[in-house]
Design an enzyme around this catalytic site. Structure first.
Site, short mmCIF file in Angstrom:
data_model
loop_
_atom_site.label_atom_id
_atom_site.label_comp_id
_atom_site.label_asym_id
_atom_site.label_seq_id
_atom_site.Cartn_x
_atom_site.Cartn_y
_atom_site.Cartn_z
N GLU A 55 78.27 62.09 -13.15
CA GLU A 55 78.98 62.88 -14.16
C GLU A 55 79.47 62.01 -15.31
OE1 GLU A 55 82.07 65.08 -12.15
OE2 GLU A 55 80.65 65.99 -10.76
N CYS A 56 78.65 61.08 -15.72
CA CYS A 56 79.01 60.11 -16.76
C CYS A 56 78.17 60.38 -18.01
CB CYS A 56 78.73 58.69 -16.22
SG CYS A 56 78.99 57.35 -17.40
#
Length: 194
Positions: free
Chosen positions: A69-70
């Site tokens: 989730e970067c």
């Protein structure tokens, strides 16, 4: 009296010279401090199977800490691309999911495996989720970040997708920022021996 002074002076010079030679011999016979290699480590992959770094002897290895989730997560695509292109040329990528930065890898190993396969078709080896900094830092990352262990340099994992390049002898040779893309000339040139 002059003879005694000359004798003492000569004896002192001989003694100093002899000590210097013995000191030099001692330094020559001491083995140089050898850095550790990545080959000493065994870890678990995303599926709980043992992964032995010794099985990678003779290959160039890119180690990267990953997160699902970067903002840098799309690097998975480029990582997979260079892995497919160079895997038959003694090159491998080893990914280590980590939740150290902004809680951007909250999932379980099973969820991470599904995410990587479904979204990016990842086929390079992915290890179990670990910590890459702090008091619970994994032993592999202690090796990668401590000069006393890797023989190259001290470093700190700045963010997700930091890259560590390991040569065919299992030695750390370069640390690259998370923002350096996997397709960057610094990495591709290194893979190709340039």
């Amino acid at each position: 009296m002059k003879k005694i002074v000359l004798f003492v002076t000569a004896l002192t010079l001989f003694s100093c010279q002899n000590q210097a030679q013995n000191s030099k011999k001692t330094m020559e016979t001491q083995a140089p401090v050898k850095a550790e290699t990545i080959y000493q480590f065994k870890v678990k992959d995303l599926y709980g199977k043992e992964f032995d770094f010794a099985s990678l002897k003779g290959k160039k290895i890119l180690i990267v800490n990953t997160a699902s989730e970067c903002g840098l997560t799309p690097q998975y695509k480029d990582l997979e691309s260079i892995y497919k292109k160079y895997k038959d040329l003694n090159f491998v990528i080893v990914g280590f999911p980590a939740n150290n930065f902004g809680s951007q890898e909250p999932g379980s190993n099973e969820q991470i495996a599904k995410f990587c396969e479904l979204n990016y078709g990842v086929t390079f080896p992915m290890m179990s989720k670990i910590s890459v900094k702090g008091s619970d830092m994994d032993k592999v990352y202690k090796f990668l970040t401590q000069k006393s262990k890797n023989g190259l340099q001290d470093s700190e994992v700045e963010w997700n997708f930091q890259k560590y390049l390991i040569n065919e002898q299992g030695e750390l040779v370069k640390v690259l920022s998370p923002r350096v893309l996997p397709t960057d000339a610094a990495i591709v040139g290194w893979i190709n021996g340039k």
